[in-house]
Design a protein around this motif. Structure first.
Motif, mmCIF file in Angstrom:
data_model
loop_
_atom_site.group_PDB
_atom_site.id
_atom_site.type_symbol
_atom_site.label_atom_id
_atom_site.label_comp_id
_atom_site.label_asym_id
_atom_site.label_seq_id
_atom_site.Cartn_x
_atom_site.Cartn_y
_atom_site.Cartn_z
ATOM 1 N N THR A 1 0.699 -1.203 -0.086
ATOM 2 C CA THR A 1 -0.017 -0.003 -0.236
ATOM 3 C C THR A 1 0.923 1.386 0.063
ATOM 4 O O THR A 1 1.938 1.115 0.439
ATOM 5 N N VAL B 1 2.567 3.916 3.435
ATOM 6 C CA VAL B 1 2.851 2.634 4.217
ATOM 7 C C VAL B 1 3.967 2.905 5.034
ATOM 8 O O VAL B 1 4.805 3.684 4.937
ATOM 9 N N CYS C 1 -3.763 4.534 -1.614
ATOM 10 C CA CYS C 1 -4.724 4.433 -0.576
ATOM 11 C C CYS C 1 -5.008 6.093 -0.320
ATOM 12 O O CYS C 1 -4.356 6.687 0.169
ATOM 13 N N LEU D 1 -0.763 -5.705 3.840
ATOM 14 C CA LEU D 1 -1.842 -5.013 4.413
ATOM 15 C C LEU D 1 -1.747 -4.637 5.955
ATOM 16 O O LEU D 1 -1.298 -5.479 6.791
ATOM 17 N N CYS D 2 -2.367 -3.433 6.342
ATOM 18 C CA CYS D 2 -2.163 -2.976 7.742
ATOM 19 C C CYS D 2 -3.481 -2.568 8.166
ATOM 20 O O CYS D 2 -3.652 -1.265 7.560
ATOM 21 N N TYR D 3 -4.209 -2.953 9.020
ATOM 22 C CA TYR D 3 -5.526 -2.186 9.608
ATOM 23 C C TYR D 3 -5.798 -2.613 10.717
ATOM 24 O O TYR D 3 -5.650 -3.850 11.391
ATOM 25 N N ASN E 1 -4.890 1.220 10.063
ATOM 26 C CA ASN E 1 -3.679 1.613 9.113
ATOM 27 C C ASN E 1 -2.811 2.348 9.672
ATOM 28 O O ASN E 1 -3.272 3.247 10.497
#
Lengths: 412, 412
Positions: free
Chosen positions: B130, B133, B164, B184-186, B188
């Motif tokens: 993403t 990031v 994003c 992916l990181c949520y 985020n």
């Protein structure tokens, strides 16, 4: 499809110590009563509690984190200045050896550093590794793709093995072919041997002459009981240009469960690109730590610092003296049992010749079955370890004396 | 000549936070009086002390190491069973998610794991990351040789960047080209955005359809304040076959200086050799830990365990509530100052649109100079971060309220 690092698939079935664990467990299941008598002289793990100065420092550091005014969050990736400066002063400059604070990189253990150092080196370096050897040097190179496939005898294509035998006093001859990376460890694990200053100087001169780098492991330096022997490779002129050194708090301060070590990477150590542009490894190693880590736990760094205090240093001296006392008893016990034993003078390990006609796993099994002693078969450290077994002095005095008694009673 | 890992030389000049540090330091030297007013809302570092239950557990563990009867040396490389079981039960099975104890790998921080996971993967995987990031995902891939050279805008050849933006709610569209590794990181970092269960399901189905692996970072999971949102990717059917998940104790329990995290590697996640032989990554990850590490410090593992006790969980809930309260104030403060702000609802980060005509380093410099507020310029997280800045809610309430006041008084 996602691709794996296929180099892992070259690795041999198991790391040595899990195999030992498996045999000990099987023995225990078959002989539950006898298993209660087991004395573990296998893995090099300490048995004595942390020194009081270390305990006090850890408690104090935890209390600091319990208070908003003294709380600390992220620390420097390469270690707190208070610890880097203390190490550089006590282990080097105070002893006349020129190492700057920022050439010390604090880590969570020297095993980790031995693997991590390969991150900043290329895949095309030729390796020279002693045999027998601490298996981590070999396995981490296999994993990093720096070797070819494994052979049936447990060795790997692409490594020049340097035989260490009773004949050469467990200090190998210089490699026949040119190499780029040389692994040395003194006091040695597993042989318990030490290198003289002249011998180490020959290695440094050799490395400089062929632009190789020596990865020098001194995890057991505290056990050197003769001031004429080198405690660090940087006592040798020129080593600042060709050596990276790995230190541990595990074996002197009892930190095998606390986890702290450090690496010395002098600013003068250079490697090259394929186009022969020189690059200081210090820059890459710094970048590696800042990118891949947030440093070592704060209370652990305070614990390590305390090992250098007046009280701490005295207590650690006592710990080392205790284990060296065990080593002496084990070595003498082996000799009085008619066995030929090496090491144990500047090292917590005694390296014993197997009685004629029994190989090293054979001795392991007999000592386990007949004496309930857990040792380490020499061949587990490499093919030149065949014909030897290692006894660890990391134990209580009581267990050590019982182990000696049992060694004497085994009829070979 | 010894060869370096030349991939390191592709890395951009500096990690984002050192550059911020440099500018703050320069400001302080030029304006020593004003520098006393500085409020740091830049780096995501906690400010509140450790929860009392954690402090008690660490003291107790240190005392155990001070006593021969309760002393512990080397622990398991992948973490003590007491901690792996506690994590698996509380974070997964107790919430109806199927994860076994031995699928939990304890580490000294999720930053380390994000880099280390690349050890077991091949160099030929195509990456989707993403933008903006957390810089560590990109830099560790550059260092591992998984990218091509850098471009002038800070991006690297060989990475498919997934934009994003406010338009897509900071949840990217599926990649156009096939990829093998997806980050992916949520909640985020840096945008503070959250993903819905349906959106995450679409990613899992996509990964399964192309045999890709999702590296899912939930370092901020504790900040999710809506039960309908996914706290772990394993809430989604099929994720056990395609996802590795990174957890941290840093942001929920204040462990940025204590250092502990964990990775979930389910036994069902497979990767392949170039000949398409399937290999379970769980086996390689286990081997990686046992070969390259001796595990995490024992008192640190006991500290992590204490975060799950009844007292510990309550205290951590209060900590998170405190930082979320700050985030709410910051977001509302920005809005009342006429700025457009995102995030801060399920995250300690507020992601703010730069006023027209000023870029993100411009906003950084103005907030530093005019309001003595340290923020993070969005472009430091990737080119899609240009036009935004990040404010961190990791602060005391007092500082947060002062920061809000100052934000309101800046005239854009």
């Amino acid at each position: 499809m996602t691709f794996v690092n296929e180099h892992y698939l070259k690795l041999r079935g198991g790391y040595l110590f899990p195999e030992i664990g498996r045999r000990v467990e099987a023995f225990g299941e078959a002989n539950p009563k006898l298993a209660e008598r087991l004395i573990r002289c296998g893995i090099g793990d300490v048995t004595e509690p942390l020194p009081p100065a270390v305990v006090t420092a850890m408690h104090h550091a935890v209390d600091e984190l319990a208070n908003r005014k003294t709380f600390r969050g992220y620390g420097p990736g390469t270690g707190y200045e208070f610890l880097r400066a203390t190490i550089a002063e006590h282990d080097f400059r105070g002893r006349g050896v020129d190492i700057a604070d920022d050439e010390i990189f604090v880590s969570d253990g020297s095993k980790c550093d031995c693997g991590a150092i390969l991150d900043i080196l290329g895949p095309n370096n030729r390796l020279a590794i002693t045999d027998p050897v601490y298996p981590v040097y070999v396995d981490t190179n296999v994993m990093a793709g720096n070797t070819g496939p494994g052979r049936d005898d447990g060795s790997y294509v692409g490594i020049e093995y340097l035989p260490c035998t009773a004949e050469n006093g467990f200090v190998p001859a210089l490699p026949g072919d040119a190499v780029e990376l040389i692994y040395l460890c003194y006091p040695n694990n597993p042989t318990g041997a030490m290198i003289t200053r002249d011998q180490l100087r020959a290695w440094v001169e050799y490395a400089l002459s062929i632009n190789a780098i020596i990865l020098y492991d001194v995890a057991y330096a505290a056990y050197i009981s003769d001031e004429s022997l080198p405690k660090t490779i940087y006592e040798i002129d020129g080593a600042r240009r060709c050596a990276i050194e790995f230190h541990s708090f595990s074996k002197n301060s009892g930190f095998t469960g606390v986890r702290c070590g450090y690496t010395v990477c002098p600013k003068d150590v250079q490697a090259v690109t394929r186009k022969e542009v020189e690059v200081p490894l210090h820059d890459l190693w710094t970048r590696r730590w800042n990118t891949k880590s947030n440093g070592v736990s704060y209370p652990v760094q305070r614990a390590a610092e305390a090992t250098y205090s007046k009280d701490g240093a005295g207590q650690i001296g006592e710990l080392v003296k205790h284990y060296l006392g065990n080593a002496k008893r084990l070595r003498e016990g082996c000799e009085s049992a008619g066995l030929t034993a090496y090491g144990g003078l500047h090292s917590p390990y005694v390296w014993v010749v197997c009685p004629e006609g029994i190989d090293s796993w054979g001795v392991f099994d007999r000592l386990l079955n007949e004496a309930q002693l857990v040792t380490t078969p020499g061949v587990g450290f490499g093919s030149c370890g065949e014909g030897y077994f290692r006894i660890s002095a990391f134990n209580t005095r009581e267990n050590t004396e019982a182990a000696v008694e049992r060694l004497r009673n085994v009829s070979w």
